[in-house]
Design an enzyme around this catalytic site. Structure first.
Site, PDB file in Angstrom:
ATOM      1  CB  VAL A 136      26.344  -5.296  14.955  1.00 54.27           C
ATOM      2  CG1 VAL A 136      25.136  -5.440  15.887  1.00 54.27           C
ATOM      3  CG2 VAL A 136      26.872  -3.867  15.000  1.00 54.27           C
ATOM      4  CD  GLU A 137      28.147 -11.884  18.714  1.00 57.81           C
ATOM      5  OE1 GLU A 137      28.319 -13.102  18.562  1.00 57.81           O
ATOM      6  OE2 GLU A 137      28.165 -11.337  19.835  1.00 57.81           O
ATOM      7  CB  VAL A 138      22.151  -9.681  13.450  1.00 61.34           C
ATOM      8  CG1 VAL A 138      20.638  -9.688  13.277  1.00 61.34           C
ATOM      9  CG2 VAL A 138      22.719  -8.288  13.173  1.00 61.34           C
ATOM     10  CB  VAL A 162      29.748 -15.788  17.909  1.00 64.19           C
ATOM     11  CG1 VAL A 162      31.165 -16.105  17.452  1.00 64.19           C
ATOM     12  CG2 VAL A 162      28.737 -16.677  17.182  1.00 64.19           C
TER      13      VAL A 162
END
Ligand SMILES: NC(=O)c1ccc[n+]([C@@H]2O[C@H](COP(=O)([O-])OP(=O)(O)OC[C@H]3O[C@@H](n4cnc5c(N)ncnc54)[C@H](O)[C@@H]3O)[C@@H](O)[C@H]2O)c1
Length: 308
Positions: free
Chosen positions: A142-144, A180
């Site tokens: 999970v991108e935070v 990203v």
């Protein structure tokens, strides 16, 4: 340490909302699912019933509704509505208006600006991006993403919560369009489509080359570690002559525009880069995906990459 969260509010019962609900319920976190469309809520309820019909262990409780109820501080709101800035701004403002001031609010946008999404908030410091991948109950990363106003405490709370539900949060230092993963995915696809357009290779051969070279490597190591394994000097030598020839268009590919205009949307339309029929349908099964994920986890080990 963050207070424990036993209930989340998910807004948007679409493709992502349903898999997010599965993820939460499997971790015994109850879900209040909000969607403006009755049909989406009904589909969600059916998918959840099916997923947990023979669950051996107890799962969280699902409630579905078309509007907001008053929420306390012990809830996390996950916004996962249509990828449209105007809609998301309204939903986030509604979330803030209906929740206690301590409620963490995260958006599952695929790449819109966190600041723009939180523009109408009185307290944007408690908004963070948490970009899950489909299916959210399976894919570990999970991108935070912090917005300009997001506090480090909100980022820590987001990461703690994600870790608790078995995810691998990775924190960006700032919000950039596409974050990203989508930047990299689109850079790859821009080159793939350019190679098809130029007639260098056909779809089948391109997929064969990528899947069984870069693809299998990337399942085991990230791109930077992979380059370390191959040697940065060699990478530089190739970069010196190759970059002037790589695709650098600033508009979506003509081939992609044409496919979409013809209704060739992929498996859901029976045709995309390939022709699909029921018998020939070859989607990655959950079991196969689980095997690849477990191999990747084995290779990487347990350490996360929060970089907070
Ligand atoms: N589909 C993916 O692979 C994927 C992966 C990662 C992130 N995302 C992101 O997740 C979000 C949702 O994507 P999706 O694919 O689930 O979309 P979707 O179109 O399948 O579902 C969106 C849902 O939001 C609901 N909705 C729209 N406006 C609403 C409102 N004002 N209030 C409540 N509900 C509302 C719709 O009725 C619909 O059920 C998007 O931001 C998307 O970019 C999608």
């Amino acid at each position: 340490m963050t207070q424990s969260v036993d209930r989340v509010v998910i807004v948007g019962a679409g493709t992502m909302g349903v898999t997010l609900a599965k993820l939460m319920l499997a971790h015994r976190i109850s879900v209040r699912m909000i969607d403006t469309h009755h049909a989406a809520l009904e589909r969600c309820r059916q998918a959840i019933d099916l997923a947990f019909s023979d669950a051996a262990t107890p799962v969280g409780k699902l409630e579905v509704q078309t509007g907001w109820s008053r929420e306390g501080n012990d809830t996390i709101v996950i916004e996962s509505v249509t990828e449209n800035l105007a809609i998301k701004r309204v939903v986030i403002a509604e979330a803030e208006a209906n929740c206690g001031t301590g409620t963490l609010i995260v958006t599952n946008t695929s790449g819109l600006s966190i600041d723009a999404i939180g523009q109408d908030m009185r307290h944007p410091e408690r908004l963070a991006g948490a970009h899950f991948f489909n299916p959210a109950d399976l894919i570990p990363a999970v991108e935070v993403i912090p917005g300009a106003a997001t506090t480090s405490s909100a980022i820590h709370r987001t990461c703690d919560f994600l870790t608790r539900i078995g995810k691998r949060p990775a924190v960006l230092k700032q919000s950039v369009p596409g974050f990203v993963a989508n930047r990299i995915q689109h850079a790859i696809m821009r080159e793939c489509l350019s190679l098809l357009e130029k007639g260098v290779v056909d779809a089948k051969a391109l997929d064969e080359i990528v899947q069984f070279s870069i693809g299998v490597r990337l399942a085991l190591n990230g791109p930077l570690m992979q380059r370390d394994l191959n040697g940065l000097d060699t990478h530089l030598n190739i970069a010196r002559y190759l970059y002037e020839d790589l695709e650098d268009t600033h508009t979506p590919s003509r081939l992609l525009e044409e496919h979409v205009a013809k209704g060739w949307l992929g498996i859901k339309a029976g045709r995309g880069f390939y022709e699909w029929d029921q018998a020939g349908t070859r989607q990655t099964t959950r079991e196969a995906l689980e095997r690849v994920i477990s191999l990747a986890m084995e290779q990487k080990g347990g350490e996360g990459n929060e970089n907070v």
